[in-house]
Design an enzyme around this catalytic site. Structure first.
Site, PDB file in Angstrom:
ATOM      1  N   LYS A   1       0.818  -1.212   0.000  1.00  0.00           N
ATOM      2  CA  LYS A   1       0.000   0.000   0.000  1.00  0.00           C
ATOM      3  C   LYS A   1       0.856   1.268   0.000  1.00  0.00           C
ATOM      4  CE  LYS A   1      -2.470  -1.189   3.700  1.00  0.00           C
ATOM      5  NZ  LYS A   1      -3.500  -1.093   4.769  1.00  0.00           N
TER       6      LYS A   1
ATOM      7  N   LYS B   1       2.823   2.176   2.551  1.00  0.00           N
ATOM      8  CA  LYS B   1       2.869   2.718   3.916  1.00  0.00           C
ATOM      9  C   LYS B   1       4.112   2.224   4.645  1.00  0.00           C
ATOM     10  CE  LYS B   1      -2.029   3.291   4.962  1.00  0.00           C
ATOM     11  NZ  LYS B   1      -3.051   3.020   5.982  1.00  0.00           N
TER      12      LYS B   1
END
Length: 152
Positions: free
Chosen positions: A44, A46
């Site tokens: 993602k 992150k």
């Protein structure tokens, strides 16, 4: 028995996270929280301060959370809804409309965020602090983890 399911990274746990989880728990009898794994967060884009095991332990120590499960990918939500017999899937309103397809399996709700707090804003503020100050903050956060460990 009404079972609620939500997901999140839950890095740098803050009052917004707690408010969301408590509001979700108030909707039913059992709250299951999927905490994103480190590998899924990398997909993602992150970067987390704490690893999966620590984040899962912190979330699991909250009184409103009944069960923590790992979130490995986007697709598992429908599988988890079926496996855990979920009545309500709930998530923050910043995801409004993104999980409407799950409405064929359970009720889907989007709850408003707590104003003026987000992990993204916390990380942005931290990025503007010098490295000595960051070390002090991390030590404080490690102290929170020590408190959670002591509660076991």
């Amino acid at each position: 028995m009404k079972t609620i399911l939500t997901y999140g990274t839950f890095d740098l746990l803050h009052v917004g996270h707690v408010n969301l989880l408590e509001r979700l728990r108030a909707l039913g009898d059992k709250l299951i929280v999927g905490v994103s794994t480190d590998e899924f967060n990398l997909l993602k884009g992150k970067q987390c301060i704490y690893g999966y095991a620590e984040r899962a332990k912190i979330v699991g120590a909250l009184g409103c959370v009944d069960l923590v499960i790992p979130e490995h990918n986007w697709e598992q939500k429908s599988e988890d809804i079926k496996e855990y017999n979920i009545d309500i899937f709930g998530i923050g309103a910043d995801w409004q409309g993104k999980f409407d397809e799950l409405q064929t399996l359970c009720e889907v709700i989007y709850l408003p965020r707590t104003p003026s707090i987000s992990t993204t804003s916390l990380k942005k503020a931290l990025s503007q602090i010098d490295s000595d100050a960051i070390q002090k903050i991390k030590q404080g956060l490690d102290g929170v983890l020590d408190i959670v460990k002591a509660l076991e």
